[in-house]
Design a protein around this motif. Structure first.
Motif, mmCIF file in Angstrom:
data_model
loop_
_atom_site.group_PDB
_atom_site.id
_atom_site.type_symbol
_atom_site.label_atom_id
_atom_site.label_comp_id
_atom_site.label_asym_id
_atom_site.label_seq_id
_atom_site.Cartn_x
_atom_site.Cartn_y
_atom_site.Cartn_z
ATOM 1 N N ALA A 39 3.421 113.314 51.615
ATOM 2 C CA ALA A 39 2.809 112.123 51.019
ATOM 3 C C ALA A 39 1.316 112.042 51.322
ATOM 4 O O ALA A 39 0.554 111.447 50.547
ATOM 5 C CB ALA A 39 3.521 110.866 51.508
ATOM 6 N N LEU A 40 0.874 112.627 52.447
ATOM 7 C CA LEU A 40 -0.552 112.592 52.791
ATOM 8 C C LEU A 40 -1.420 113.188 51.694
ATOM 9 O O LEU A 40 -2.530 112.734 51.445
ATOM 10 C CB LEU A 40 -0.795 113.366 54.100
ATOM 11 N N VAL A 41 -0.909 114.224 51.053
ATOM 12 C CA VAL A 41 -1.716 114.938 50.056
ATOM 13 C C VAL A 41 -1.309 114.606 48.629
ATOM 14 O O VAL A 41 -2.022 114.929 47.684
ATOM 15 C CB VAL A 41 -1.618 116.466 50.300
ATOM 16 N N ALA A 42 -0.182 113.924 48.464
ATOM 17 C CA ALA A 42 0.362 113.711 47.125
ATOM 18 C C ALA A 42 -0.564 112.905 46.232
ATOM 19 O O ALA A 42 -0.552 113.063 45.006
ATOM 20 C CB ALA A 42 1.724 113.033 47.220
ATOM 21 N N GLY A 43 -1.397 112.029 46.814
ATOM 22 C CA GLY A 43 -2.248 111.178 46.003
ATOM 23 C C GLY A 43 -3.543 111.811 45.539
ATOM 24 O O GLY A 43 -4.290 111.179 44.771
ATOM 25 N N TYR A 44 -3.823 113.021 45.975
ATOM 26 C CA TYR A 44 -5.091 113.671 45.622
ATOM 27 C C TYR A 44 -4.914 114.598 44.426
ATOM 28 O O TYR A 44 -3.964 115.374 44.371
ATOM 29 C CB TYR A 44 -5.633 114.482 46.798
ATOM 30 N N GLU A 45 -5.837 114.529 43.483
ATOM 31 C CA GLU A 45 -5.841 115.468 42.384
ATOM 32 C C GLU A 45 -6.276 116.844 42.893
ATOM 33 O O GLU A 45 -6.931 116.962 43.930
ATOM 34 C CB GLU A 45 -6.793 114.996 41.284
ATOM 35 N N LEU A 46 -5.924 117.877 42.159
ATOM 36 C CA LEU A 46 -6.380 119.215 42.506
ATOM 37 C C LEU A 46 -7.902 119.282 42.373
ATOM 38 O O LEU A 46 -8.491 118.723 41.449
ATOM 39 C CB LEU A 46 -5.740 120.255 41.598
ATOM 40 N N GLU A 47 -8.512 119.978 43.323
ATOM 41 C CA GLU A 47 -9.969 120.092 43.308
ATOM 42 C C GLU A 47 -10.466 121.221 42.411
ATOM 43 O O GLU A 47 -11.663 121.306 42.118
ATOM 44 C CB GLU A 47 -10.499 120.294 44.733
ATOM 45 N N ALA A 48 -9.565 122.096 41.990
ATOM 46 C CA ALA A 48 -9.940 123.199 41.106
ATOM 47 C C ALA A 48 -8.685 123.694 40.405
ATOM 48 O O ALA A 48 -7.564 123.497 40.896
ATOM 49 C CB ALA A 48 -10.586 124.339 41.891
ATOM 50 N N GLU A 49 -8.845 124.317 39.270
ATOM 51 C CA GLU A 49 -7.716 124.932 38.597
ATOM 52 C C GLU A 49 -7.177 126.051 39.477
ATOM 53 O O GLU A 49 -7.942 126.893 39.959
ATOM 54 C CB GLU A 49 -8.142 125.491 37.243
ATOM 55 N N PRO A 50 -5.867 126.079 39.720
ATOM 56 C CA PRO A 50 -5.306 127.132 40.577
ATOM 57 C C PRO A 50 -5.702 128.527 40.100
ATOM 58 O O PRO A 50 -5.699 128.822 38.902
ATOM 59 C CB PRO A 50 -3.798 126.905 40.442
ATOM 60 N N GLY A 51 -6.080 129.348 41.070
ATOM 61 C CA GLY A 51 -6.472 130.715 40.790
ATOM 62 C C GLY A 51 -7.956 130.922 40.584
ATOM 63 O O GLY A 51 -8.417 132.059 40.552
ATOM 64 N N THR A 52 -8.711 129.836 40.478
ATOM 65 C CA THR A 52 -10.129 129.980 40.165
ATOM 66 C C THR A 52 -11.048 129.846 41.364
ATOM 67 O O THR A 52 -12.213 130.255 41.287
ATOM 68 C CB THR A 52 -10.566 128.931 39.121
ATOM 69 N N ARG A 53 -10.558 129.293 42.469
ATOM 70 C CA ARG A 53 -11.439 129.009 43.601
ATOM 71 C C ARG A 53 -10.654 129.058 44.896
ATOM 72 O O ARG A 53 -9.548 128.522 44.995
ATOM 73 C CB ARG A 53 -12.069 127.626 43.416
ATOM 74 N N PHE A 54 -11.224 129.714 45.907
ATOM 75 C CA PHE A 54 -10.643 129.702 47.248
ATOM 76 C C PHE A 54 -10.994 128.381 47.916
ATOM 77 O O PHE A 54 -12.167 128.040 48.074
ATOM 78 C CB PHE A 54 -11.180 130.866 48.081
ATOM 79 N N LEU A 55 -9.974 127.627 48.293
ATOM 80 C CA LEU A 55 -10.174 126.334 48.943
ATOM 81 C C LEU A 55 -9.178 126.236 50.096
ATOM 82 O O LEU A 55 -7.999 125.936 49.893
ATOM 83 C CB LEU A 55 -9.971 125.188 47.952
ATOM 84 N N TYR A 56 -9.655 126.520 51.297
ATOM 85 C CA TYR A 56 -8.776 126.524 52.474
ATOM 86 C C TYR A 56 -8.138 125.152 52.638
ATOM 87 O O TYR A 56 -8.817 124.128 52.598
ATOM 88 C CB TYR A 56 -9.583 126.887 53.711
ATOM 89 N N SER A 57 -6.824 125.103 52.827
ATOM 90 C CA SER A 57 -6.122 123.825 52.857
ATOM 91 C C SER A 57 -4.923 123.848 53.791
ATOM 92 O O SER A 57 -3.950 124.576 53.560
ATOM 93 C CB SER A 57 -5.650 123.453 51.446
ATOM 94 N N THR A 58 -4.995 123.035 54.833
ATOM 95 C CA THR A 58 -3.837 122.833 55.703
ATOM 96 C C THR A 58 -2.732 122.107 54.956
ATOM 97 O O THR A 58 -1.539 122.425 55.099
ATOM 98 C CB THR A 58 -4.253 122.050 56.952
ATOM 99 N N TRP A 59 -3.093 121.147 54.126
ATOM 100 C CA TRP A 59 -2.075 120.382 53.399
ATOM 101 C C TRP A 59 -1.333 121.234 52.374
ATOM 102 O O TRP A 59 -0.183 120.951 52.051
ATOM 103 C CB TRP A 59 -2.719 119.162 52.760
ATOM 104 N N ALA A 60 -1.978 122.266 51.850
ATOM 105 C CA ALA A 60 -1.251 123.183 50.969
ATOM 106 C C ALA A 60 -0.068 123.798 51.708
ATOM 107 O O ALA A 60 1.005 124.004 51.123
ATOM 108 C CB ALA A 60 -2.189 124.276 50.463
ATOM 109 N N TYR A 61 -0.259 124.080 52.977
ATOM 110 C CA TYR A 61 0.819 124.673 53.767
ATOM 111 C C TYR A 61 1.908 123.665 54.104
ATOM 112 O O TYR A 61 3.053 124.059 54.360
ATOM 113 C CB TYR A 61 0.246 125.353 55.016
#
Length: 522
Positions: free
Chosen positions: A171-193
């Motif tokens: 739920a911590l991350v569920a409210g945030y929109e994606l910051e980039a289209e998947p596959g287009t940008r490296f964005l290190y993310s603990t919440w992705a894990y």
């Protein structure tokens, strides 16, 4: 910590409805029979080097583990608790922080091997609580930080969210929109894990911590590893510190259950070294899966991210490095593997912000283990064109030698090539000094991209062929020596071997580049 009924409710599944599919078991790889200590002389050298590094700045506790083939060494320094005067020992447990991502990635790949997870399916297949977005996000993208998921959002890494279960962490991350289209940008993310942790629970039918104990920590012999719950810490856990005005002060107390699969575990140095050894021995995932995890992913436009699935990777003086670090309140950690040379290094500290120190120690240990006293040939540079030519030579050498080690003696594979003669010709053109002098900025960009998919991985193809040729002619031990001797020795010896063996002319570069080598060599 993470009850299965609550998880099933989160995923919208009735109790007992965890999907099952036939299991495809991996062949069991036995653990190494035993390890032995390094020579007393080498152990003294390693210990003296670490102590010298620690004298350069204030520190509390540090632990170091080294594995090279069947040789092993562990050292502990300073204090795990300064206030109580308790020493750091091999039994001390430390926060793993983001090194947890490597544990999570292994768990994901195990489930992929068993047919319970699909790397390229929508993550909502297992985590329907993750809101539908403009683009689907896959486990593969999440593992490589290419999913566009934010990293903490408004909550920084030192924020204490309090104790959370899996549903709360997602739920911590569920409210945030994606910051980039998947596959287009490296964005290190603990919440992705965290999403991957929830998927592990759904696919396996086990709470995340229980799954790790049964399938990662247990098989790797990590007897003291666990989720980092303050309520279950014992007297061996290291107290945490940070530097303020050159003095050690206690760390801020932060509950890390809200980042459970991205940074929520603890372990001892023995545990961490055991994890590294299990990875080198393919006891946790297969050789093929290991190679896939250790291969750098790339963005859609062909730029390498220097991160695979759960591990960063880069060349270091011709070594193929696979690593992950961790940074949180109370801790700094680093696990570094050289899979092509059967080396694992583990480092832990209870002082925050020690990434530079841990990397410096790790690099110094590599030099003392694998790099001899051979004289390094440093190029004679007369102008900026020389510098760019030398940069290109260094990158052919660094990437080529590293990828050769990884593919020939580790789990890796080399990029496919349509023809080596064409690759050699294109590298020669890239390093042509007339072309470089005419358009230096454009030439530099092409040189810096020539190891990437957007540059057809030319430097890797050519450099790896050179390394293979040298190993066949001179042997593996002499090939390892180029890490200290450098790119000029690598190129000159390759040309000498080609002369003696009668290599095809297209695989010897052309006379213009050979002339440059003669001019740059002291």
């Amino acid at each position: 910590m993470k009850a299965l009924p609550l998880l099933l409710l989160l995923l919208g599944l009735p109790a007992g409805a965890v999907p099952r599919v036939p299991v495809c078991e991996r062949p069991m790889v036995p653990a190494r029979a035993s390890t032995r200590p390094f020579s007393e002389e080498l152990e003294r050298a390693l210990d003296a080097f670490v102590r010298a590094e620690l004298e350069r700045e204030p520190h509390a506790g540090l632990a170091v583990g080294v594995l090279w083939g069947d040789q092993r060494w562990v050292g502990a320094y300073g204090q795990r608790d300064v206030a109580q005067g308790l020493p750091a020992t091999p039994r001390t447990t430390w926060r793993m922080a983001s090194l947890t991502k490597s544990f999570t990635a292994v768990a994901v790949m195990q489930l992929v091997e068993r047919g319970l997870l699909d790397l390229d399916a929508d993550i909502r297949t297992w985590v329907p609580a993750w809101p539908e977005r403009r683009w689907p996000v896959t486990p593969r993208q999440l593992l490589g930080h290419l999913g566009g998921v934010t990293n903490y959002g408004r909550l920084g890494p030192s924020q204490d969210t309090g104790p959370l279960d899996t549903a709360g962490a997602v739920a911590l991350v569920a409210g945030y929109e994606l910051e980039a289209e998947p596959g287009t940008r490296f964005l290190y993310s603990t919440w992705a894990y965290n999403l991957l942790g929830a998927a592990i629970e759904a696919a396996s039918g086990q709470p995340y911590g229980d799954y790790l104990q049964a399938h990662v920590f247990g098989p790797a012999g990590m007897v003291h590893a666990a989720l980092d719950d303050r309520r279950t810490r014992d007297e061996h856990h290291a107290a945490g510190y940070r530097l303020r005005d050159g003095r050690l002060v206690p760390s801020k107390k932060v509950d890390v259950s809200g980042r459970f699969a991205g940074g929520g575990t603890r372990a001892s140095i023995e545990d961490l070294l055991g994890f590294g050894q299990a990875l080198l021995d393919y006891r946790l995932v297969s050789r093929a899966s290991t190679g896939e995890m250790q291969r750098s992913m790339s963005t859609r436009d062909g730029r390498l991210t220097d991160y695979g699935m759960g591990f960063a990777t880069w060349p270091l003086r011709g070594h193929y490095v696979v690593a992950h670090s961790g940074a949180q309140p109370e801790t700094s950690t680093l696990l570094l593997l050289l899979p092509g040379e059967d080396v694992a290094l583990a480092l832990t500290s209870n002082v925050e912000g020690q990434a530079a120190l841990l990397k410096r120690i790790a690099y110094g240990l590599i030099a003392r283990l694998l790099e001899g006293e051979e004289h390094r040939l440093n190029a004679r540079l007369h102008d900026s064109v020389d510098a760019l030519v030398n940069e290109g030579l260094g990158r052919v050498f660094g990437y080529g030698l590293a990828y050769h080690h990884w593919a020939a003696h580790g789990p890796g594979t080399l990029p496919e090539t349509e023809g080596l003669p064409d690759a050699f010709a294109r590298v020669t053109r890239l390093l042509d000094r007339t072309t470089i002098a005419r358009e230096p900025a454009a030439a530099r960009e092409r040189i810096l991209a020539a190891h990437e998919p957007r540059g057809d991985e030319l430097f890797i193809q050519v450099g790896a062929h050179m390394a293979r040729t040298l190993e066949e002619a001179l042997g593996a031990e002499q090939l390892r020596g180029y890490s200290s001797r450098g790119p000029l020795a690598f190129f000159n010896d390759y040309l000498a071997v080609c002369e003696s063996r009668g290599c095809p002319e297209p695989l010897r570069f052309d006379e213009s580049l050979r002339a440059e080598l003669r001019r740059l060599t002291p």
